[in-house]
Design an enzyme around this catalytic site. Structure first.
Site, PDB file in Angstrom:
ATOM      1  N   HIS A  52      45.726  40.973  37.617  1.00  0.00           N
ATOM      2  CA  HIS A  52      46.244  42.154  38.316  1.00  0.00           C
ATOM      3  C   HIS A  52      47.338  41.808  39.321  1.00  0.00           C
ATOM      4  O   HIS A  52      47.572  40.644  39.656  1.00  0.00           O
ATOM      5  CB  HIS A  52      45.095  42.899  39.012  1.00  0.00           C
ATOM      6  CG  HIS A  52      44.388  42.112  40.081  1.00  0.00           C
ATOM      7  ND1 HIS A  52      44.864  42.011  41.375  1.00  0.00           N
ATOM      8  CD2 HIS A  52      43.239  41.386  40.048  1.00  0.00           C
ATOM      9  CE1 HIS A  52      44.030  41.275  42.089  1.00  0.00           C
ATOM     10  NE2 HIS A  52      43.044  40.873  41.314  1.00  0.00           N
ATOM     11  N   CYS A 100      39.400  36.481  40.421  1.00  0.00           N
ATOM     12  CA  CYS A 100      40.387  37.176  39.589  1.00  0.00           C
ATOM     13  C   CYS A 100      41.740  36.464  39.652  1.00  0.00           C
ATOM     14  O   CYS A 100      41.984  35.638  40.534  1.00  0.00           O
ATOM     15  CB  CYS A 100      40.527  38.620  40.031  1.00  0.00           C
ATOM     16  SG  CYS A 100      39.137  39.672  39.546  1.00  0.00           S
TER      17      CYS A 100
END
Length: 457
Positions: A338, A357
């Site tokens: 992301h 992440c």
């Protein structure tokens, strides 16, 4: 005096040979043919001399693949080979050891010598299937080259071949004249060996079009066949919250995503902060949802309640923890690729900063390349993002993505680059890799002692 003695001995040998020949002729003439001595029959062996020689050569060359050397097994194969010329028990022992050695090499080549589950808790790729030893052994018995069969089990990826070439080049370097240079060479050899083993843990068939995230290099590479890889800097999991190694597929891209923090972040970070400052929840753009999905006034929430009876969801926007764009890759580890509102962090050299992440630089450019759809050009994506609505765009063909922990890897120029072992995974892997050879050597030594006693050798 010495020369005269030597000449005398030579004459004596010649005379003896002549006499023996004469006696043989006389015997054949006067007594007829003699009964020949029975020929000594060589004990039967399952492993032919040629196949055994190839197996021995493969074991001797195993360090070129990064494995520990196994001198004990090499010596035992040689000893039993010599003994098998006259002893059936030695021939049987040789066949058994050759079978074991072949099976071991086949397993090592096909799936690695070390079980990743015992070494790297964050390595989540399933281990490659063990080879069919019975079928391989039958092929050897039918005359197929053992080396051909074994080498066919190794990874065929160009990255693996590049590491093999790098290891050979490092091992061929002359001894350094300084301790520092010697340590640097040895450290690189260790890194290459560790990553050769990791490549043996990876799936054998990797698609030509895919994304690779090289965690220690803080780098994402979009590959498409032989075309040069598109590279994006990334932020990966911090040392206390490492990014796992696994494979998935990007099946959609969410523009202006919301964020529901996982329980670990909620419990350890957000709830304590919001308990101290209830106004921070609203300031950070969080909605509090009850079990019915209705929004609750943060001022009415008991932030001390455990278990916490609400769900926190951060609204879409520039300050969202996922930024303005999220790549959706379903996986059991709650890991996304992301954007980030803190894009200045990409200027850091050490980017092990996230909760696991992967935050990617220039995500809109990457999204356009992933979609490869004229309707979703970079400009179209930017326009949709600016509208501010949450929108999911399907990827026409899900794109495989591999997040991997590699500390030595081929760069975009083809040369081998080295990265800091940020999660300190190489040392335990190397110990296990070397211990695998030590354990086999100890086992072989014990077996050799037993066989020697049994054979009287």
């Amino acid at each position: 005096m010495g020369r005269a003695r030597s000449l005398g001995l030579a004459r004596g040998v010649i005379l003896a040979l002549a006499c023996a020949a004469f006696a043989g002729c006389a015997g054949r003439g006067g007594e007829g043919p003699t009964t020949p001595s029975p020929a000594i029959e060589r004990p039967a062996r399952a492993w032919s001399a040629a196949a055994l020689a190839e197996l021995r050569a493969a074991l001797d060359a195993a360090p070129a693949q990064g494995f520990a050397s196994d001198l004990a097994t090499l010596a035992e194969l040689d000893r039993l080979d010599r003994a098998s010329a006259r002893d059936a028990d030695a021939a049987a022992a040789l066949d058994a050891l050759a079978d074991e050695t072949f099976a071991r090499l086949a397993t090592y080549f096909a799936a690695g010598a070390v079980d990743p589950a015992q070494i790297d808790p964050e390595w989540r790729f399933p281990r490659p299937a063990a080879p069919d030893i019975a079928a391989l052994r039958a092929s050897v018995a039918a005359g197929v080259s053992p080396s051909l069969l074994l080498n066919g089990l190794l990874p065929t990826a160009p990255d693996y071949s590049a590491l093999i070439a790098e290891l050979a080049a490092l091992q061929a370097l002359p001894a350094s004249d300084t301790d520092a240079n010697g340590r640097a060479r040895d450290a690189r050899i260790d890194a290459v060996r560790a990553n050769l083993e990791r490549w043996r843990w990876l799936p054998r068939e990797l698609p030509g079009r895919r994304i690779d995230v090289l965690v220690p290099f803080f780098e994402l590479r979009l590959r498409d066949g032989a075309a040069p890889a598109i590279v994006h800097p990334v932020i990966v999991g911090a040392r206390r919250t490492p990014s796992p190694s696994f494979g998935a597929a990007i099946n959609s891209i969410t523009l202006n995503p919301t964020w529901t923090p996982p329980s670990s972040i909620l419990t350890n970070e957000l709830l304590p902060r919001f308990r101290r400052d209830p106004g921070a929840a609203e300031a950070d753009g969080f909605d509090v949802l009850d079990r019915a999905g209705q929004v609750v006034d943060p001022a009415l929430v008991d932030w001390r309640a455990r278990p916490f009876p609400y769900t926190l969801r951060q609204r879409a926007g520039a300050g969202n923890a996922l930024g303005r764009l999220r790549f959706d890759l379903p996986n059991p580890y709650a890991v996304y690729l992301h954007d980030t509102p803190s894009r200045g962090l990409f200027a850091r050299a050490d980017r092990a900063l996230s909760h696991g992440c992967i935050r990617v630089s220039e995500p809109e450019t990457l999204a356009a390349a992933v979609l490869a759809d004229p309707a979703w050009s970079l400009e179209a994506l930017q326009t949709a993002i600016e509208i501010g609505e949450t929108q999911t765009v399907q990827v026409p063909t899900p794109l495989p993505i591999y997040i991997v922990y590699l500390t030595a890897a081929r760069d975009t120029s083809g040369a081998i680059g080295y990265a800091d072992d940020i999660y300190r995974r190489d040392a335990p892997l190397l110990r296990a890799l070397d211990n695998a050879g030590d354990q086999i050597a100890a086992l072989d030594a014990g077996d050799a002692t037993t066989e020697c006693a049994a054979l009287g050798l």
